[in-house]
Design an enzyme around this catalytic site. Sequence first.
Site, mmCIF file in Angstrom:
data_model
loop_
_atom_site.group_PDB
_atom_site.id
_atom_site.type_symbol
_atom_site.label_atom_id
_atom_site.label_comp_id
_atom_site.label_asym_id
_atom_site.label_seq_id
_atom_site.Cartn_x
_atom_site.Cartn_y
_atom_site.Cartn_z
ATOM 1 N N ASP A 226 22.009 57.565 8.691
ATOM 2 C CA ASP A 226 21.336 57.120 9.924
ATOM 3 C C ASP A 226 20.347 55.984 9.643
ATOM 4 O O ASP A 226 19.771 55.903 8.560
ATOM 5 C CB ASP A 226 20.604 58.311 10.556
ATOM 6 C CG ASP A 226 20.247 58.035 12.008
ATOM 7 O OD1 ASP A 226 20.954 57.236 12.653
ATOM 8 O OD2 ASP A 226 19.264 58.627 12.505
ATOM 9 N N GLY A 227 20.176 55.133 10.645
ATOM 10 C CA GLY A 227 19.160 54.078 10.561
ATOM 11 C C GLY A 227 19.728 52.668 10.539
ATOM 12 O O GLY A 227 18.977 51.704 10.384
ATOM 13 N N ARG B 153 22.435 45.152 16.362
ATOM 14 C CA ARG B 153 22.630 46.447 15.691
ATOM 15 C C ARG B 153 23.902 46.465 14.842
ATOM 16 O O ARG B 153 23.964 47.139 13.809
ATOM 17 C CB ARG B 153 22.699 47.569 16.748
ATOM 18 C CG ARG B 153 21.393 47.839 17.453
ATOM 19 C CD ARG B 153 21.599 48.867 18.561
ATOM 20 N NE ARG B 153 22.173 50.108 18.051
ATOM 21 C CZ ARG B 153 21.466 51.096 17.517
ATOM 22 N NH1 ARG B 153 20.146 51.015 17.448
ATOM 23 N NH2 ARG B 153 22.065 52.183 17.086
ATOM 24 N N SER C 106 29.607 60.242 15.464
ATOM 25 C CA SER C 106 29.593 61.574 16.073
ATOM 26 C C SER C 106 30.355 61.582 17.394
ATOM 27 O O SER C 106 30.613 60.521 17.987
ATOM 28 C CB SER C 106 28.149 62.034 16.318
ATOM 29 O OG SER C 106 27.598 61.367 17.441
ATOM 30 N N ASN D 172 28.450 59.699 19.802
ATOM 31 C CA ASN D 172 28.340 58.240 19.621
ATOM 32 C C ASN D 172 29.342 57.465 20.481
ATOM 33 O O ASN D 172 29.162 56.268 20.716
ATOM 34 C CB ASN D 172 28.512 57.846 18.146
ATOM 35 C CG ASN D 172 27.371 58.272 17.246
ATOM 36 O OD1 ASN D 172 27.557 58.510 16.052
ATOM 37 N ND2 ASN D 172 26.160 58.366 17.792
ATOM 38 N N TRP D 173 30.374 58.148 20.985
ATOM 39 C CA TRP D 173 31.301 57.478 21.919
ATOM 40 C C TRP D 173 30.567 56.981 23.163
ATOM 41 O O TRP D 173 31.038 56.063 23.849
ATOM 42 C CB TRP D 173 32.420 58.433 22.363
ATOM 43 C CG TRP D 173 33.478 58.682 21.344
ATOM 44 C CD1 TRP D 173 33.749 59.858 20.712
ATOM 45 C CD2 TRP D 173 34.440 57.740 20.828
ATOM 46 N NE1 TRP D 173 34.796 59.711 19.828
ATOM 47 C CE2 TRP D 173 35.241 58.428 19.891
ATOM 48 C CE3 TRP D 173 34.706 56.383 21.065
ATOM 49 C CZ2 TRP D 173 36.281 57.802 19.192
ATOM 50 C CZ3 TRP D 173 35.738 55.762 20.369
ATOM 51 C CH2 TRP D 173 36.507 56.476 19.453
#
Length: 249
Positions: free
Chosen positions: A16-17, A29, A61, A64-65
């Site tokens: 993560d991050g 991003r 995940s 995340n979709w």
Amino acid sequence: MSDSKRIPRHLAIIMDGNGRWAERRHRPRTLGHRAGARAVQVCLDFCLAEGIGTLTLFAFSSENWNRPAEEVGALMKLFLRMLDNEVDELHRRGARILFVGERGEFPAVIQEKMRRAELVTAGNTAINICIAAGYGGRWDIVQAARKLAREVRDGSLAPEAIDETLFSSRLCMAGLPDPDLFIRTGGDLRISNFLLWQLAYTEMWFTETLWPDLDAVTLRQAMDDFASRERRFGLTSAQVSGTAQGNAA
Ligand code: IPE
Ligand code: IPE
Ligand code: MG
């Protein structure tokens, strides 16, 4: 430190991050995701050198979709590029690649390349690399329950025969040991629907380091911390030190 109990057999990581790494640089991003892909190499080199048998990486995940379509699209492109560019090298290094998650939601071309990567590397033994993609811990438990329900309906399974071992055998990571060590980068202290069942007795380690900044020093800190912990699995400390055993398998 060479004691095999001091080295996790299975390391599971929430990478993560990436987004914050890019935002701090005033960049999109998606640039963070690309930088994150390089950190995967750092992590893999470390695990191979340490003799860690299984590495599970949370790449995407089920939730995340729901990110903006542009970000999801960029991640799909990145997956595709990694499948095209990295699989042969991983195969050469003796890695067995597995994907866990609801892969039916991925574009057909990615599904096909996932299948090919698994097929090509199926006989490798240097390390298992599980990529959790489209994965959710709740989804995993539900799909296992659904499989068992079908078997009961079809008459091949008695409800009384369902125990923890049988239930585990219908989960995505069946056959692999539960994670010994969990690492989450990025500073958030939560599981975010990762391996809910399998983390029951896993040692947890969190770092503020953002995933693209991951280095061997940080991984070494996690390993040293893990090596210093007493895992009791519900027993007393005296019991554990008396038997020098403990396995939640
Ligand atoms: C993790 O990084 C990668 C994915 C979830 C795909 P993030 O994209 O969640 O990065 P942050 O947490 O927003 O910084
Ligand atoms: C978890 O990170 C999923 C992955 C790293 C793939 P998230 O960024 O999605 O988690 P939350 O939203 O901060 O809990
Ligand atoms: Mg995040």
